[in-house]
Design an enzyme around this catalytic site. Sequence first.
Site, PDB file in Angstrom:
ATOM      1  N   ARG A  78      21.606  48.559 -84.089  1.00  0.00           N
ATOM      2  CA  ARG A  78      20.628  47.990 -83.142  1.00  0.00           C
ATOM      3  C   ARG A  78      19.353  48.827 -83.087  1.00  0.00           C
ATOM      4  NH1 ARG A  78      22.628  49.492 -77.208  1.00  0.00           N
ATOM      5  NH2 ARG A  78      23.701  51.417 -77.680  1.00  0.00           N
ATOM      6  N   ASP A 108      27.728  60.677 -86.842  1.00  0.00           N
ATOM      7  CA  ASP A 108      26.615  59.734 -86.958  1.00  0.00           C
ATOM      8  C   ASP A 108      25.565  60.005 -85.884  1.00  0.00           C
ATOM      9  OD1 ASP A 108      28.994  58.716 -85.505  1.00  0.00           O
ATOM     10  OD2 ASP A 108      27.620  57.177 -84.817  1.00  0.00           O
TER      11      ASP A 108
END
Length: 524
Positions: free
Chosen positions: A107, A273
């Site tokens: 996103r 991440d």
Amino acid sequence: MVKQIKININDSFNKELPADPILENTRRQVTKACFSFVKPKQTANPEMLHVSPDMLDNLGLTEADGKSEAFLNIFTGNEVLENTKPYAMCYGGHQFGSWAGQLGDGRAINLFEVEHDNTNWALQLKGAGETPYSRTADGLAVLRSSIREYLCSEAMHHLGVPTTRALSLALSGDEVLRDVLYNGNPAYEKGAIVSRVAPSFLRFGSFEILAARQDIETLNTLVDYTIKHHFSYLGKPSKESYVQFFAEVTERTLQMIIHWQRVGFVHGVMNTDNMSILGLTIDYGPYGWLEDFNFGWTPNTTDSQHKRYRYGNQPNIGLWNLYQLANALFPLIEDAEKLEAILNKYKVDFETQSLKMMRNKLGLELVDDLDTQLIQNLEDNLQLSETDMTIFFRSLGDFKKENPTDGIKIVANAFYHPTEISDAIRQNWNNWFVRYASRLQKETTIDEARKEQMNTVNPKYVLRNYMAQLAIDAADKGDYSLIDELFQLLKNPYNEQPHNEKWFVKRPDWARHKVGCSMLSCSS
Ligand code: AMP
Ligand code: MG
């Protein structure tokens, strides 16, 4: 035709690195590539809520630009700037200790890179719609988490903590469905978009995904790109510069976590991440600020059982994450000993740097053999009864080395339950203040100078969990004034701000168990 803003585009990521050849916006595994081209979603009724003047300036934009329609359209994803090609980055990651495979910008959509004053900035929108990496989610972000990211990333910068920055916070005008507590009660919330800024958004996971797929060619290309653009002082690509690259990332990660420990910041989701290759604090999700000093605390309810990412474990997790990065880089370096030496050095350096940081917090300039013991005793005392970290250290600046018996009075405001301070606890504190006073006698600085130095490392104002929540509650009702008030307050976190004393207080009782204040899920 709307007046365009003038901005000096200087793209490299989407020009020099291999692109996913598929241009459709469908969810997929993306191989042999570092990113996929994708356009942000059009939003129903975008509205700019706040723009950071500092960041405008860094990008060579004016305040008038920040108020323009072009700015609103570009930084909500409704208009793509001429000659730019937005994209989502491909990365993987270890989540809560296990390899999770491909994750990627689900996103976040990168718009372009800007060069201004010899600095390169990458700009990306968080919450701008689906990408090939959105997996099962919608690519959107809600207002509450966007306010938290917007305010906190700028606040961290002003605290001197390496971090990604934020340029703007906008409403999308769309509604977003979220189940905040993951308990089967989804509800619609206001959608929002933050534009984030950093020299690079590369993560440990950007390298891990390529190694996991044994795509050594792309891995090599990405490492060379990263060194060329972000570590150019390491020189030409070679096995030796790759080792140095890893040493640099290790050092930056260490420094970042030392800063977190100093100000009492708990990231909450230190998955690989979410570890920036530049050692920047990145991905503000269920983070929190220590209120009472407690090594075992984490704000993240998703991690409440094992508390993997608790305050006291952040240094270890930094190391664990670096091991994963070392594994990813190994195929290019093929020298385990060199990598291990760097990782071992992290452990030793962390001890030294942590001690130095705590000495600074206590206003100690000289080095004394008993400092480790003094600090250990202090940390034990801080946990005898709930004690506010920020208020304690800030107040300690008023300690006078000639009056150790006044110590407890000076920090009294930091105790959450003054009536629970038993005689035994009081005795422990008095003993500690006597030792602290005699330790200070060895220093050459006078009390006033020590206070001044301490005030540069012990912030007066941090974004306490309940403060962000107050801004969110007001914003949900359409009042955005508190966002600006906190934004202004946190620009000068080390300064006395007499008109803002109301923010130099312990967490109020109502916030103790309120969702969003001490407990946050990953829902965002
Ligand atoms: P985070 O825990 O926020 O760092 O996110 C982990 C992964 O989930 C990343 O790949 C994100 O891009 C992805 N992700 C998180 N929220 C969403 C969302 N609403 N839509 C699509 N992807 C998301
Ligand atoms: Mg993330």
